[in-house]
Design an enzyme around this catalytic site. Structure first.
Site, mmCIF file in Angstrom:
data_model
loop_
_atom_site.group_PDB
_atom_site.id
_atom_site.type_symbol
_atom_site.label_atom_id
_atom_site.label_comp_id
_atom_site.label_asym_id
_atom_site.label_seq_id
_atom_site.Cartn_x
_atom_site.Cartn_y
_atom_site.Cartn_z
ATOM 1 N N SER A 1 71.033 -12.489 -44.354
ATOM 2 C CA SER A 1 69.629 -12.893 -44.313
ATOM 3 C C SER A 1 68.966 -12.427 -43.023
ATOM 4 C CB SER A 1 69.525 -14.427 -44.413
ATOM 5 O OG SER A 1 69.947 -14.852 -45.695
ATOM 6 N N GLU B 1 69.478 -9.351 -52.568
ATOM 7 C CA GLU B 1 68.091 -8.919 -52.345
ATOM 8 C C GLU B 1 67.260 -10.050 -51.768
ATOM 9 O OE1 GLU B 1 66.101 -6.066 -54.151
ATOM 10 O OE2 GLU B 1 67.819 -5.130 -55.128
#
Lengths: 389, 330, 264
Positions: free
Chosen positions: A138, A371
């Protein structure tokens, strides 16, 4: 403030419907029969990748000038959705190929596009997207892979992790640190590395919960020399290229999620029609009907949001990041919920390999993770909300 | 329409094909009902033997010998010879031609229809003579077997192709007269050279005329699985058939395929193993007299139209069935 | 290598079929698809033209005016253009009339080869191609499992019960295709999009020479050589007996069943 939605209306055109139906038929006849085996053996379905290439499905995201179909984002997502309903691994072939190509499409020079895109459009070569590292998931700002300028070349050192198609792609789009002293948004650059380059090797292959036919690889860069002509965009533009890529690739993952949900819903519905308990098909019992209804609502809502988001992004909406995050957030959660409920509808049979829903449930989970995790999507949405007031 | 009914016989390997005897029997019945006559025509390089066989079923047979016919495909040769005969016969010539609904029969029927300007009704499962209509009434199955249509000709002449096993062949009371005719080789139709005949080792016994067919589908799982199918066919004295799925997968040759894009069969017994019974296959076998199916899936569509449906694994049921048949002393 | 493929739109077998009140096929009753066997002929034609490196594949259909949509799939597979003969007078045509009209249409086209599918799923005919060949004086090679053109001739493997016959004739010729030629391709996405811009020329009877001298007789539904007297659904089979027993018990039941039916 009520969203504008001026650019968000969609209506599927005859061409889109024809393409969607063609992919659906192909998925039903050629992809679906291979799905269980692909999952069980965790083998990449190379024959299906060839099929997607010869049927021009991999050509969808590429400009006609380079041998592609020049399809818009919504059309690409229709194809991903139909493939994923049959097999999430196969849907990912298109989604990941598009993801890897987007930096070239969005920021590549005319010379670079002419050099790389034709082979990608024909499906002769595959491209992968390599941003994530062991220490940078992240937190993209924590990327440590270095690219040091040396004359006409850059020297890459470092490693990437969890790269879809990393072990089979012919081209890998790599994001590396070119200016460690610059601000977080300006310290990365984007490079295309060819397979077989000296110093570029494949590390471990992950054994995953789901999408087991899709190879997920660790990539090692030991003094890999990359010509400056293979850098996409300017030095320091890497982060921006990655973010612009996500605006268009996250809907692709949403499409995968919607497809998985639809596939699970169809299996559960058919089962409810046929399975007899207490002398009746279980579809006649209200508790089962309740599950199916909620599954249908969740899937349709995710689909509607996905198509709306694609239409908005294709129309040049001013805040594509918000749309991309919204559709990915809702679809990922829908897929997880719908597949879990599908297993529930099938009861014990839902837990065993004989029926595909346990695989679909394992496949669905990744759509909440890659993603950008669902948590990251929420941050993107909230920031956008707060910025516009 | 009344008058002469001609049976155009079909030859294979110098002899008469069985369907021609069935059609000849039908022709006699129609002639009796219409007050007309029935006769036959056999065309080939050496048609004598086949004509002799057909004469067991008809009072008169014309054996038309065509030099060089063995080196050519049958359709053009036969059609030309029959058309010439009809022209030479003058008035009143034949009004109804009957052929088998076989590849050769269809080819000849199509050519004759164009050469003579006569209508053609195809794949008849039954033909009767209707005095009110004043002609033959032909029953055919259409739309994948979902409709049975009964038709007739609007004019005074017609051609009908008839499906195998629609009629039981019965020899006539006496032996008919065979008249030898030499054909004129009129070049109306372009001949096609027959260069070679190839028999393939993998070929199965022909299914079109089989009384019993044991067929395998997707559930057979592979070419090795067809050994099981074959073992039952052997035990029952039948032929092996297959669905399109099995043929497309390369497990068994196309000649065994039954269904919409394959053959239509009407055996006394159709035994379906691992076959779901989808419409594209159903249309090829649904008029079988008896249908028995074995399938692991209790909801397979074939359960709806089979006479006996066994829910089970064919690889367990078939060996048990073969053993049961053997122990009966079949 | 110029190939014309005879293509017939037929009702989808999985849809509901109907004969209209006049007992003609109601071709609006269910979605039309290209006859399955014609797709095999088309696939063979596409492969031959691809192998030759030049030429074109032209679709020829006699069908209602709504047919162009159905031909789009065939165009998407790769056929270059289509010719559709459509005329209200042709509704209800018999097989002979169809053969005459197709022959007249073929006289307006140039070709080396005409390919046709083995028969149609709505009428299970299979006699039209033979009639067309006879009217045009073309060599007729049927039930092809393999097609090999070379040097102005064509060699075909004609399927037989035991294998195949090798037959041969000069071009131009008419060949009837079977499934053994190979699975039809799925239209590629580019093919689907390209199909929209491919030409389908429409001809009516007025555009063709369908004089009696030219085609041997009259054409059209009004002069059909056959007529339907009656339509009915097939005899319903008796209810299925279902057996759910272990294999030996099931096998014994099957034997008993076959004995009662006097099959063994």
């Amino acid at each position: 403030m009520t969203p504008d939605h001026r650019s968000a209306a969609y209506r599927l055109t005859p061409d889109q419907l024809a393409l969607r139906d063609a992919v659906r038929e192909l998925a039903r006849a050629r992809v679906a029969p291979r799905a269980a085996e692909t999952d069980r053996t965790a083998t990449f379905p190379e024959d299906l990748r060839q099929l997607l290439a010869t049927q021009d499905i991999l050509a969808l995201p590429f400009p006609e000038a380079h041998g592609g179909i020049g399809a818009d984002l919504l059309t690409v997502c229709l194809a991903i959705e139909e493939l994923s309903a049959a097999c999430a691994t196969t849907g990912l072939i298109l989604a990941a190929h598009e993801l890897g190509a987007l930096p070239i499409l969005l920021a590549g020079s005319d010379e670079q596009q002419a050099r790389w895109l034709p082979d990608l459009a024909s499906g002769r070569r595959l491209v992968a997207f390599a941003l994530t590292e062991a220490g940078a998931g992240s937190d993209a700002g924590a990327i440590a892979t270095r690219a040091v300028r040396d004359g006409d070349e850059y020297v890459l050192d470092g490693s990437k992790r969890f790269i879809t198609h990393g072990s089979i792609a012919d081209l890998v789009v790599v994001f590396a640190l070119t200016d460690p002293k610059a601000a977080r948004h300006r310290n990365l650059s984007c490079f295309v590395v060819e397979r077989g380059s000296a110093g570029f090797s494949i590390g471990r292959l992950e054994h995953k919960m789901g999408i087991r036919g899709s190879p997920t690889a660790e990539l090692q860069f030991d003094g890999v020399r990359v010509p400056a002509a293979d850098r996409i965009g300017e030095e320091g533009e890497g982060f921006s290229i990655a973010m612009r890529t996500f605006d268009r690739s996250r809907p692709g993952i949403a499409a995968q999620a919607v497809g998985i949900a639809q596939g699970a819903l169809d299996v559960a519905t058919q089962y409810a029609r046929e399975r007899v308990q207490f002398g009746r098909p279980i579809g006649e019992f209200q508790l089962v009907q309740g599950l199916l209804a909620d599954m249908d609502a969740a899937t349709e809502a995710a689909r509607a949001l996905l198509y709306t988001a694609c239409a908005a992004i294709d129309a040049g909406d001013g805040d594509p990041a918000r749309w991309a995050a919204l559709c990915k957030l809702v679809a990922g959660d829908a897929a997880m919920r719908v597949t879990t409920d599908a297993v529930q509808v099938l009861g014990g049979y839902g837990y065993v390999e004989e029926f595909p829903v346990e695989r679909m449930m394992r496949d669905a989970k990744i759509t909440q993770l890659y993603e950008g995790t669902q948590q990251i999507q929420r941050l993107v949405i909230a920031r956008s909300r707060l910025a516009r007031g | 329409m009344s008058g002469a009914i001609w049976v155009v016989g079909e030859m294979a390997d110098g002899g008469l094909v069985r369907i021609s005897t069935e059609i000849a029997t039908l022709a006699r019945d129609l002639a009796a009902a219409s007050g007309g006559t029935a006769s036959g025509v056999v065309v080939g390089e050496a048609p004598g033997a086949a004509a002799g066989e057909l004469a067991d079923y008809l009072p008169a047979v014309r054996a038309v010998s065509v030099a060089g016919a063995d080196g050519r495909t049958a359709a053009a040769t036969t059609a030309m010879a029959v058309a010439d005969l009809i022209a030479a016969a003058g008035e009143p010539g034949p009004t109804l031609l009957l052929l088998g609904a076989t590849p050769d029969g269809r080819d000849v029927a199509g050519m004759l229809s164009a050469l003579l300007g006569w209508g053609v009704l195809v794949n008849a499962s039954a033909v009767t003579w209707d005095v009110t209509v004043g002609g033959p009434v032909v029953e055919m199955s259409t739309f994948g077997g979902r409709l049975i249509t009964t038709s007739t000709f609007t004019g005074s002449h017609g051609i009908v192709t008839i499906r195998p096993q629609s009629v039981t062949a019965e020899p006539a009371a006496g032996h008919g007269v065979v008249q030898s005719v030499a054909a004129s080789d009129s070049p109306v139709l372009r001949p096609v050279a027959l260069v070679d005949r190839v028999a393939e080792a993998s070929a199965e016994a022909p299914i079109e005329e089989a009384r019993i067919i044991v067929a395998g589908g997707r559930g057979v799982g592979g070419p090795e699985g067809f050994a099981t199918v074959r073992s039952l066919a052997v035990a029952l004295g039948g032929a092996v058939g297959a669905t399109r799925a099995a043929v497309d997968a390369g497990w068994i040759p196309y000649a065994t395929q039954i269904g919409q894009t394959g053959k239509t069969v009407k055996p006394a017994l159709y035994l379906a193993l691992g076959i779901s019974g989808a419409i594209q296959h159903k249309v090829g076998m649904q008029t079988a007299e008896t249908i028995v199916a074995v399938n692991r899936d209790p909801d397979a569509p074939i359960a709806e139209f089979a006479d006996l449906f066994v829910v089970g694994d064919l690889f367990e049921v078939v060996p048990a069935l073969v053993a049961a048949l053997r122990s009966r002393g079949t | 290598m110029r190939i014309v493929v005879l293509t017939k739109p037929v009702p989808d077998t999985t849809g509901a079929e109907r004969l209209g009140p006049d007992l003609r096929v109601d071709r609006t009753a269910s979605p039309a698809v290209v006859n399955a066997n014609d797709e095999y002929a088309l696939e063979a034609a596409l492969k031959l033209v691809e192998a030759a490196g030049e030429g074109e594949v032209v679709l020829l259909s006699m069908a209602p005016a709504s047919a162009p949509e159905t031909l789009r799939k065939a165009l998407a597979m790769g056929a270059h253009r289509g010719v559709l003969v459509t005329d209200p007078a042709l509704a209800g045509s018999c097989t002979l009339s169809t053969a005459r009209v197709l022959a007249a249409a073929l006289r307006t086209l140039e070709f080396d080869l005409v390919l046709a599918g083995a028969d149609t799923s709505d009428g299970t005919g299979g006699v039209v191609p033979a009639g067309v060949a006879a009217l045009l004086g073309l060599p007729y090679l049927s039930y092809a499992g393999r097609i090999e053109p070379s040097g102005g001739r064509v060699r075909v493997h004609r399927l037989s019960p035991v294998g195949y016959d090798v037959i041969e004739a000069p071009l131009p010729a008419l060949v009837v295709a079977t499934q053994a030629l190979g699975e039809p391709r799925y239209p590629s996405l580019k093919g689907i999009m390209g199909a929209r811009s491919k030409e389908i020329a429409t001809l009516s009877l007025a555009d063709l020479d369908v004089s009696v001298e030219a085609v041997g007789g009259a054409v059209g539904g009004a002069v059909a050589t056959t007529r339907v007297l009656e339509v009915r659904p097939p005899v319903v089979r008796a209810a299925t007996e279902i057996v759910r027993e272990p294999a030996p018990v099931a096998a014994a039941r099957i034997v008993e069943f076959l004995q009662t039916r006097k099959i063994i």
